[in-house]
Write a protein that holds these residues in place. Structure first.
Motif, mmCIF file in Angstrom:
data_model
loop_
_atom_site.group_PDB
_atom_site.id
_atom_site.type_symbol
_atom_site.label_atom_id
_atom_site.label_comp_id
_atom_site.label_asym_id
_atom_site.label_seq_id
_atom_site.Cartn_x
_atom_site.Cartn_y
_atom_site.Cartn_z
ATOM 1 N N SER A 29 -48.245 6.837 97.023
ATOM 2 C CA SER A 29 -48.574 5.481 97.664
ATOM 3 C C SER A 29 -47.846 5.475 99.307
ATOM 4 O O SER A 29 -46.975 6.103 99.478
ATOM 5 C CB SER A 29 -47.654 4.601 96.938
ATOM 6 N N ALA A 32 -50.068 1.518 104.892
ATOM 7 C CA ALA A 32 -51.017 1.748 105.881
ATOM 8 C C ALA A 32 -50.910 0.969 106.812
ATOM 9 O O ALA A 32 -51.376 1.282 108.176
ATOM 10 C CB ALA A 32 -52.254 1.600 105.000
ATOM 11 N N SER A 40 -50.862 -3.747 103.928
ATOM 12 C CA SER A 40 -51.843 -3.036 103.163
ATOM 13 C C SER A 40 -51.215 -1.733 102.698
ATOM 14 O O SER A 40 -50.531 -0.909 103.397
ATOM 15 C CB SER A 40 -53.179 -2.673 104.110
ATOM 16 N N CYS A 41 -51.204 -1.523 101.175
ATOM 17 C CA CYS A 41 -50.655 -0.303 100.555
ATOM 18 C C CYS A 41 -51.787 0.465 100.170
ATOM 19 O O CYS A 41 -52.326 -0.154 99.067
ATOM 20 C CB CYS A 41 -49.620 -0.646 99.760
ATOM 21 N N LEU A 42 -51.811 1.631 100.261
ATOM 22 C CA LEU A 42 -52.943 2.577 99.676
ATOM 23 C C LEU A 42 -52.234 3.414 98.494
ATOM 24 O O LEU A 42 -51.283 3.875 98.760
ATOM 25 C CB LEU A 42 -53.398 3.449 100.992
ATOM 26 N N GLU A 75 -61.680 -3.067 98.673
ATOM 27 C CA GLU A 75 -60.099 -2.447 98.024
ATOM 28 C C GLU A 75 -60.125 -1.336 97.460
ATOM 29 O O GLU A 75 -59.058 -0.898 97.003
ATOM 30 C CB GLU A 75 -59.767 -3.844 97.366
ATOM 31 N N GLU A 123 -59.053 5.638 95.261
ATOM 32 C CA GLU A 123 -58.273 5.049 96.406
ATOM 33 C C GLU A 123 -58.223 3.588 96.493
ATOM 34 O O GLU A 123 -59.144 3.105 96.451
ATOM 35 C CB GLU A 123 -58.194 5.646 97.777
ATOM 36 N N ARG A 124 -56.774 2.962 96.244
ATOM 37 C CA ARG A 124 -56.959 1.479 96.072
ATOM 38 C C ARG A 124 -56.213 0.852 97.123
ATOM 39 O O ARG A 124 -55.099 1.344 97.161
ATOM 40 C CB ARG A 124 -56.463 1.142 94.762
ATOM 41 N N ALA A 125 -56.660 -0.054 97.918
ATOM 42 C CA ALA A 125 -55.917 -0.987 98.944
ATOM 43 C C ALA A 125 -55.403 -2.134 98.293
ATOM 44 O O ALA A 125 -55.934 -3.019 97.631
ATOM 45 C CB ALA A 125 -56.642 -1.175 100.010
ATOM 46 N N VAL A 127 -53.342 -5.298 98.974
ATOM 47 C CA VAL A 127 -53.325 -6.240 100.252
ATOM 48 C C VAL A 127 -52.336 -7.293 99.997
ATOM 49 O O VAL A 127 -52.716 -8.259 99.010
ATOM 50 C CB VAL A 127 -54.650 -6.568 101.097
#
Length: 135
Positions: A29, A32, A40-42, A75, A123-125, A127
């Protein structure tokens, strides 16, 4: 995290044993974006799914309709995907009316067991948004 589901059902009067495994592992994790009003966290995830059908005697298989992939969106993004089966098969990929990707597998031969394994890297963002201000 690993989940296991199992059960029995009947097909043409024959007992069928079905076991499905789902595994989700978060592999990293990262942050970003560092703007205070919008973060925003990927997150990259590995999703493994295995279903095994067991029969008392060898059977022929009809077409299998499989929905193994999430929908792409702003996302969520599919990085890689693999699909393996214990029997030779031909696969056709289509979309249903809701935009879901559907795989139809036509298996050749007979067997007393069929295993279908899927592995996805996603890959999931995630937000975080600030409060909504209405004027």
């Amino acid at each position: 995290m690993k989940l296991r589901s199992s059960g029995e059902s009947f097909l043409d009067g024959r007992r069928v044993s079905v076991i499905a495994y789902f595994s989700v592992a978060s592999i990293f994790s990262t942050l970003a974006e560092r703007r205070p009003e919008r973060r925003s966290c990927l997150k990259r995830l590995i999703v493994s799914h295995r279903t095994t059908y067991r029969y008392a005697e060898p059977v022929s298989f009809g077409p299998h309709r499989m929905m193994l992939r999430p929908r792409d969106s702003h996302e969520m993004r599919l990085i890689s995907a693999t699909l393996t089966t214990s029997l030779p098969a031909e696969f056709a990929w289509t979309y249903d009316v809701s935009g879901n990707e559907v795989c139809t597998g036509v298996f050749s031969g007979q067997a007393s067991e069929l295993t279908i394994e899927s592995r996805l890297e996603i890959e999931r963002a995630l937000v975080e948004r600030g409060p909504l201000i209405v004027r």
